[in-house]
Structures are given as C-alpha cells and as structure tokens.
Design a protein around this motif. Structure first.
Motif, PDB file in Angstrom:
ATOM      1  N   GLN A  94       0.517  -1.204  -0.029  1.00  0.00           N
ATOM      2  CA  GLN A  94      -0.080  -0.135   0.458  1.00  0.00           C
ATOM      3  C   GLN A  94       1.000   1.487  -0.059  1.00  0.00           C
ATOM      4  N   LYS A  95       1.605   1.612   0.862  1.00  0.00           N
ATOM      5  CA  LYS A  95       2.597   2.825   1.262  1.00  0.00           C
ATOM      6  C   LYS A  95       3.117   2.735   0.176  1.00  0.00           C
ATOM      7  N   THR A  96       3.784   1.702   0.304  1.00  0.00           N
ATOM      8  CA  THR A  96       5.095   1.717  -1.312  1.00  0.00           C
ATOM      9  C   THR A  96       4.381   1.573  -2.513  1.00  0.00           C
ATOM     10  N   LEU A  97       3.479   1.584  -3.015  1.00  0.00           N
ATOM     11  CA  LEU A  97       2.766   1.605  -4.303  1.00  0.00           C
ATOM     12  C   LEU A  97       2.375   3.600  -3.943  1.00  0.00           C
ATOM     13  N   GLU A 100       5.846   4.971  -5.152  1.00  0.00           N
ATOM     14  CA  GLU A 100       5.697   4.417  -6.731  1.00  0.00           C
ATOM     15  C   GLU A 100       5.374   5.596  -7.187  1.00  0.00           C
ATOM     16  N   SER A 101       3.793   6.398  -6.770  1.00  0.00           N
ATOM     17  CA  SER A 101       3.239   7.901  -6.939  1.00  0.00           C
ATOM     18  C   SER A 101       4.266   8.815  -7.859  1.00  0.00           C
ATOM     19  N   LEU A 102       5.032   9.213  -7.028  1.00  0.00           N
ATOM     20  CA  LEU A 102       6.139  10.120  -6.958  1.00  0.00           C
ATOM     21  C   LEU A 102       6.814  10.399  -8.693  1.00  0.00           C
ATOM     22  N   ALA A 103       6.944   8.985  -8.737  1.00  0.00           N
ATOM     23  CA  ALA A 103       7.969   9.237 -10.002  1.00  0.00           C
ATOM     24  C   ALA A 103       6.940  10.207 -11.506  1.00  0.00           C
TER      25      ALA A 103
END
Length: 311
Positions: A94-97, A100-103
């Motif tokens: 959850q937090k990893t994705l 990842e939305s910052l990419a």
C-alpha cells in the motif's frame, strides 16, 4: 494519432498490479536482492526465447546508446527495484505504491530539464489528476468483503500501519521512485533516438541491472547468491506463483514499458504505469467484491486524468 506508447503503459500497469501483490508474498521468504536476481535471470531467458521466436534481430546503433541503456538498467533495476522490494518488505504494498506515485512528476521534471521534453498544460493536468486519483485509492480505499483475499492488503489500512512509521522503508520507497524516474528518462532518450526495439531495450537494461545485482551480492553477502538453495525452500505452489509474477511482472511489464518509453513522453508513460492500484481495484470489482465510495472517487479522478493525457 498513434497511442502505442500510452496503451503499452496501461497494459504494463495492469500486469504490474497483479505481480506486485504476488511479489509481496515472497518479501519475507527471499531477500530483496535475491528476489531481484531471480526475476532478472529468469526474465532474461524468457526475453531471449522471445527474440528467437519473433526473429527480432538487433539493429546497428551507436555504442553510447547501449551505455545509456545499461546505466539506466543499473540505476532503475539494480538500485531502484532492490529499493522497491526493500520498501515492499518493510512497509507493504500500500505505502510502497503510494510512494511510487511520486515517480511521474519527477520523471516530467527531469525530462524537461535535461531533454527539453515538454508536456502540454492539459497533459500536466492529466498527470496531476491521475496521481491524485491513485493516491486517493491507495490511502482511502478499503474493501467491505472477505478480508482474506490476497488483494486486500493493498487497499486496507490497519491501525498499526497508520500509527507506526518505518523511516527506512519510506526512504527505500523514495529512492526507488527517484531511480525509476531517472532510469525511465535515460531509457526514453536511448530508445527514441535509435531503432532499438522495445524487446532489445528491455534485454540490455535487464542484463546490466541483473549483473549489477550479482556484483552487489558478491560484495555484501555472497551466500545469497545460492538462489537454488533459497528456491528449494519454497513450496511447489509458491514456485508457480513466483514464476507467474516474474513472467507478467518483469518479462511482460518491462517489455511493455520499453515500448511505452520509445513512443510516448516519459512522464506520460510513467504516469499511466503508476495507475496499477486502479487496476487492482477493477480486479476486485470484477470478482464481485464491494469497494468503498472513496475508491470510486479516486478511480474516476484517475480516469479523468487519463482522458486529459490522451487528449
């Protein structure tokens, strides 16, 4: 107008959504570097088979483009993916994705500064809306049905996950996003300037990244190179799931990503690939599971953003 790059990005997001949930099951059975090495070696073999089957002969290109692809592989796969798996291991999908939305915005800024690749105002609006929608889904969504499903950890907040912060896990997630963004821009530059196919681009990147992972393991902990021994500890069912995750999450997803980067703006491609949590939600809906209204709001925002990107 051709949308090969954008469509490839969405397909990559779909397969990566499934693979991420499967990979999460192995985050405590294999180390981050071991998982990265195993997926790299197997995927290289699958890609070489695909090259033979498709008769995709390598074309002539400048050596510097090969070096750029190799460096993007080391940065995006050896460092970025290892950091991603480490983040997955510490703070969950959850937090990893979410991190990842910052990419995508990082990708857009890097492409604008170093490649003079600019997006239209409507496309930037699409990037913003898509990221907001994905972030909303990841942070606010929860299922109201059977919590035993393998997909619910992505969408369910628990008290412990809200009250405990793993700063090392967050740091790994941020590092993964930055490496991913930089690797994407480098890969786009090399692919867009040459006749290198998406498949060969994926092979070059993955080979360089996997080789770098081997070197890291030799220096840090050579015992982890005994991947056969590590795999022998997994059950037959786990091995099948791992192969499925590698096939769709590395072989197919990386191939689709390279096609996307060859034909689309890197920030656009990265934004669409980051919609993987939305595809998880759609899979849950197709299985007949009820999702929250906040999840639907986030999904609608993301789809609105995608429309602006394609506009």
């Amino acid at each position: 107008m051709s949308y090969i790059g954008e469509i490839s990005s969405l397909l990559a997001a779909c397969v990566w959504a499934i693979a991420t949930l499967i990979y999460g099951q192995f985050s405590h059975q294999l180390s981050s570097l071991q998982l990265n090495l195993i997926k790299g070696l197997l995927s290289i073999g699958l890609m070489l088979i695909a090259v033979l089957m498709l008769q995709d002969a390598p074309v002539e290109f400048q050596t510097n483009h090969i070096y750029i692809l190799m460096f993007s592989g080391v940065l995006g796969i050896a460092v970025g993916d290892t950091a991603y798996f480490a983040s997955l291991r510490r703070i969950g999908p959850q937090k990893t994705l979410l991190l990842e939305s910052l990419a995508p915005p990082i990708t857009g800024i890097i492409a604008m500064l170093f490649l003079q690749k600019h997006l239209l105002l409507t496309q930037w609006l699409g990037v913003f809306l898509t990221i907001v929608g994905v972030t909303w889904v990841v942070t606010k969504s929860s299922t109201t049905s059977d919590t035993s499903t393998e997909m619910t950890p992505l969408l369910t907040n628990t008290t412990s996950s809200l009250t405990r912060l793993d700063y090392k896990g967050i740091s790994f997630g941020l590092l993964a996003s930055f490496c991913q963004a930089t690797g994407v821009v480098l890969s786009h530059y090399a692919l867009a300037e040459t006749n290198i196919s998406g498949l060969w681009g994926a092979i070059i990147r993955l080979t360089a990244g996997t080789f770098a992972v081997c070197i890291i393991l030799m220096i840090t902990n050579h015992k982890q190179l005994k991947i056969i021994s590590a795999l022998s500890k997994l059950t037959a069912k786990s091995l099948k799931l791992l192969f499925i995750a590698i096939f769709i999450g590395t072989f197919l997803a990386l191939w689709l990503q390279q096609i996307a980067l060859k034909f689309a703006h890197p920030a656009t491609a990265q934004t669409l690939i980051a919609t993987s949590p939305i595809f998880v939600l759609l899979l849950l809906f197709m299985q007949g599971k009820k999702v929250s209204s906040s999840a639907l709001v986030g999904t609608l925002l993301s789809f609105l953003g995608i429309i602006f990107i394609f506009y």
